[in-house]
Design an enzyme around this catalytic site. Structure first.
Site, PDB file in Angstrom:
ATOM      1  N   ASP A   1      65.384  79.227  53.422  1.00  0.00           N
ATOM      2  CA  ASP A   1      66.664  79.016  52.742  1.00  0.00           C
ATOM      3  C   ASP A   1      66.798  80.064  51.646  1.00  0.00           C
ATOM      4  OD1 ASP A   1      69.128  77.564  52.211  1.00  0.00           O
ATOM      5  OD2 ASP A   1      68.188  76.925  50.352  1.00  0.00           O
TER       6      ASP A   1
ATOM      7  N   GLU B   1      71.853  73.369  41.081  1.00  0.00           N
ATOM      8  CA  GLU B   1      70.700  74.167  40.674  1.00  0.00           C
ATOM      9  C   GLU B   1      70.505  74.189  39.158  1.00  0.00           C
ATOM     10  OE1 GLU B   1      70.222  77.894  42.602  1.00  0.00           O
ATOM     11  OE2 GLU B   1      69.762  76.866  44.483  1.00  0.00           O
TER      12      GLU B   1
END
Length: 276
Positions: free
Chosen positions: A11, A159
């Site tokens: 990823d 994030e």
């Protein structure tokens, strides 16, 4: 480093951990190596050529670690790089290895969840611009009406650990209102970014209970199990020791801290220096 032949999971950052977690839950017997290209994330706003180059570079590193099978647990990489890697690169550099994505498994089944025949795709700008979901869904369910909504703020919210904060409400509701206004008949929403499951409590709070919300982890895990069953020659090359290894192209300490949000428990990671 895991020896033998683990399954590689790639990823651009942390989101693929939500897919790996479901894969390990479904298929705990195999060895896995996870690689997050955190030094160059996000991929969602980058060009096709850049995403392709970055993704191929990381796939080659996973091959060098012994992986015979690599899963691109990243929608942007699956949209912008997978086809070129499968059709142009593998026959040349690794004809005996396989690279799979997350878009095809999802589009093969999404029509089974909709009663009205109207589905919405929530994704990064890069995935939406690629039109990959629209094209792939049309192959399997041409009768479906598909609307897309790019949600560029959702990944940064996750994030930065702000995905459950009150401040996230505006950005989550904004995009959910838009996609539902564009097609009031939609009854299925696909979270077409592996970061988005962390926003699920808020997403559910701003949508009707009648709308089915799909995350990709379990779908991809089921598809991988089926793939290995149908390809015993590939399955036989995947080592079974139940081992996990995590790598990042950025700070291992930062990765370990952030990854716990996605993985649900502490992990140990190593930094990988890209040299290809």
């Amino acid at each position: 480093m895991i020896t033998n032949q683990p399954i590689g999971v790639f990823d651009s950052g942390y989101g693929g951990l939500t897919v790996l977690k479901e894969i390990v839950r479904k298929l705990p017997q195999y060895d896995y190596v996870y690689l997050g290209d955190n030094a160059r994330t996000p991929y969602g706003t980058r060009s096709f050529d850049t995403v392709y180059h970055y993704t191929l570079e990381c796939v080659q590193h996973l091959f060098a670690m012994g992986c015979r099978l690599v899963i691109l647990a990243c929608n942007t990489a699956s949209a912008k790089a997978l086809r070129n890697i499968q059709q142009l690169d593998l026959p040349r550099i690794a004809p005996d290895r396989r690279v799979l994505g997350v878009i095809r498994p999802t589009t093969e089944v999404i029509g089974q969840y909709s009663r009205t025949g109207h589905v919405g795709i929530l994704a990064t700008t890069g995935t939406v611009t690629s039109e990959s979901y629209v094209v792939e869904i049309a192959k399997f369910f041409p009768e479906l009406t598909v609307v897309q909504e790019a949600c560029p703020m959702w990944v940064p919210l996750v994030e930065n650990g702000e995905h459950l904060s009150p401040g996230a409400d505006y950005f989550v509701r904004q995009h959910l209102d838009r996609v539902q206004q564009r097609d009031p008949e939609l009854d299925t929403l696909l979270l077409a970014c592996t970061h988005y499951p962390l926003l699920l409590p808020k997403i559910q709070g701003f949508t009707s209970p009648a709308i089915t919300i799909l995350s990709q982890g379990t779908i991809v895990a089921d598809s991988l199990a089926d793939y290995l069953n149908r390809h015993p020659e590939i399955e036989a090359q995947c080592s079974q020791g139940g081992k996990l290894a995590f790598y990042t192209t950025d700070s291992a300490e930062n990765f370990e801290r952030q990854a716990s949000l996605f993985w649900g428990e502490p992990i140990q990671a190593r930094k990988l220096t890209l040299s290809i």
